[in-house]
Motif scaffolding. Structure first.
Motif, mmCIF file in Angstrom:
data_model
loop_
_atom_site.group_PDB
_atom_site.id
_atom_site.type_symbol
_atom_site.label_atom_id
_atom_site.label_comp_id
_atom_site.label_asym_id
_atom_site.label_seq_id
_atom_site.Cartn_x
_atom_site.Cartn_y
_atom_site.Cartn_z
ATOM 1 N N ARG A 128 0.830 -1.205 0.000
ATOM 2 C CA ARG A 128 0.000 0.000 0.000
ATOM 3 C C ARG A 128 0.870 1.262 0.000
ATOM 4 O O ARG A 128 0.564 2.236 -0.695
ATOM 5 N N GLN A 129 1.959 1.241 0.765
ATOM 6 C CA GLN A 129 2.858 2.398 0.792
ATOM 7 C C GLN A 129 3.527 2.615 -0.558
ATOM 8 O O GLN A 129 3.655 3.747 -1.032
ATOM 9 N N VAL A 130 3.958 1.516 -1.195
ATOM 10 C CA VAL A 130 4.615 1.632 -2.502
ATOM 11 C C VAL A 130 3.643 2.180 -3.535
ATOM 12 O O VAL A 130 3.970 3.097 -4.313
ATOM 13 N N ILE A 131 2.426 1.633 -3.559
ATOM 14 C CA ILE A 131 1.431 2.101 -4.533
ATOM 15 C C ILE A 131 1.068 3.561 -4.274
ATOM 16 O O ILE A 131 0.939 4.363 -5.210
ATOM 17 N N GLY A 132 0.932 3.925 -2.994
ATOM 18 C CA GLY A 132 0.621 5.316 -2.667
ATOM 19 C C GLY A 132 1.720 6.268 -3.103
ATOM 20 O O GLY A 132 1.448 7.345 -3.635
#
Length: 422
Positions: free
Chosen positions: A267-271
């Motif tokens: 989720r952090q990478v996609i964000g």
């Protein structure tokens, strides 16, 4: 053909009747670097200008002496001679066989000290090996040899990963932030830091030790002689022989969650990719020069960008001597209020560059995979977003990204106004 006339990758020709390039931002950044260098020189009490070197390989012969500070940006840096001052270096590999009477500050894949550093050695590296003598403190990073089964090869040299005291001597304290540390030699001061795997082999530590560990191996000869003894933090007690120190203190290190929540990481990478993609699209659409200019200079002179960013960040952010002198100077003429605002602005500007640096470096990396500007930006941002979240090396990648982007922004040469790149 001048630099401003050179075609940039994927850039369209300037529109007819376009205005001359605006030099205000680039000139201002150059003046910022000039002011910093002057302030730093004054603070250090330098009478003559420092010796500045940028080249592919720098070798100081054993029969040569440099009677001033030396700043080097090169692929390999070999010091066989004598430097009567400090050495600040950005390189792939640094080897000290001669003598440095002052400090050694290095950003490199590997640093080998076989000779003598008269004062402190501050090293940001994956491989830090001391077989000689450091007259002050040794502050270093290092990789994890257990997590890197393939040797790190730089310029045909196989580097030993981690922080290694290979029969050397540190006259001051040692601060080690590394995946692995193998200490064989003397540390006259204290040992501190965070080390995943610590090996003490015939190690003599004159002060105390205060470290965070995951595992340790100690032979029967190693000693910690300081009155504070050997204090360590770990998830569980480790096998530390009583012969190491008269006082061994264990503090439990509480880990809230030892596992990795891959959903949170994803989720952090996609964000991060989504946020930078939106901002990058806006820049390429409305202000393409703001990102094309630093990418162009980073593509031509990556080591120089890294070196300039390192020097500026060192004086204005990490060891803010230049920021302090700038604030004091402005306060003397215009008052404390303006001085504090200026200092705050400088720090805030550098923090903003740190946050948004993946835009510049990401596009530079992505150009290897996509010829289209926005496609290159997306690929590069994705690569940086993933690798910056790796354990141990993630912070180093983020720091290198910041330094490279900072140097590219300072050195960026103004181009003709570009049309939208998306």
């Amino acid at each position: 053909m001048t630099d401003s006339q050179r075609p940039t990758p994927n850039a369209q020709p300037p529109a007819p009747n376009s205005q001359p390039p605006k030099k205000g931002r680039a000139s201002g950044l150059r003046w910022l670097l000039v002011i910093y260098l002057l302030l730093f020189a004054g603070a250090a009490g330098l009478v003559a200008a420092a010796d500045l070197v940028q080249q592919e390989q720098y070798i100081l012969p054993d029969d040569r002496t440099i009677a001033e500070d030396l700043y080097v940006s090169a692929g390999d840096v070999i010091i066989d001679g004598r430097i009567e001052g400090d050495l600040v270096v950005v390189a792939s590999y640094v080897e000290i066989n001669g003598t440095i009477t002052g400090d050694l500050t290095a950003l490199a894949a590997g640093v080998q000290i076989n000779g003598e550093v008269g004062d402190d050695a501050r090293l940001l590296t994956a491989s830090s090996v001391v077989a000689g003598r450091i007259g002050g403190d040794w502050a270093t990073t290092g990789g994890n040899s257990a997590a890197t089964p393939i040797p790190l090869d730089v310029g045909g040299r196989s580097l030993e990963i981690g922080a290694v005291l290979d029969g050397g001597e540190v006259a001051g304290d040692a601060l080690i932030l590394a995946g692995s540390a193998n200490l064989f030699g003397r540390i006259d001061g204290d040992l501190s830091g965070q080390i995943t795997s610590l090996v003490l082999r015939e190690a003599a530590i004159g002060g105390g030790a205060d470290v965070t560990l995951a595992e340790i191996a100690v032979d029967e000869v190693s000693r910690v002689s300081g009155e504070n003894g050997f204090r360590y933090r770990a998830p569980q007690p480790l096998s530390v022989p009583s012969s190491l120190s008269p006082e061994i203190v264990y503090d439990e290190l509480v880990l809230e969650d030892a596992g990795v929540d891959w959903f949170v990481v994803l989720r952090q990478v996609i964000g991060a990719i989504a946020g930078f993609a939106i901002l990058g699209w806006l820049l390429l659409r409305y202000r393409p020069n703001w990102i094309i200019e630093p990418v162009a200079i980073l593509n031509r002179e990556p080591l120089k960008c890294l070196f300039v960013g390192f020097v500026v960040a060192l004086g204005f952010l990490f060891l803010p001597v230049a920021t302090l002198l700038l604030v004091l100077g402005i306060g003397f003429f215009w008052g404390i209020g303006v001085a504090l605002l200026t200092g705050g602005f400088v720090i805030l500007l550098l923090i903003l560059i740190w946050v948004f640096s993946p835009l510049v470096v990401g596009m530079w990396v992505g150009r290897r995979f996509s010829p289209q500007p926005f496609g290159a930006l997306l690929v590069g941002i994705a690569v940086i977003a993933v690798f910056s979240r790796l354990p141990l090396v993630g912070l180093g990648i983020s720091g290198m990204t910041f330094l490279a982007a900072l140097g590219a922004l300072i050195l960026g040469r103004p181009l003709q106004p570009l049309p939208p790149q998306v």
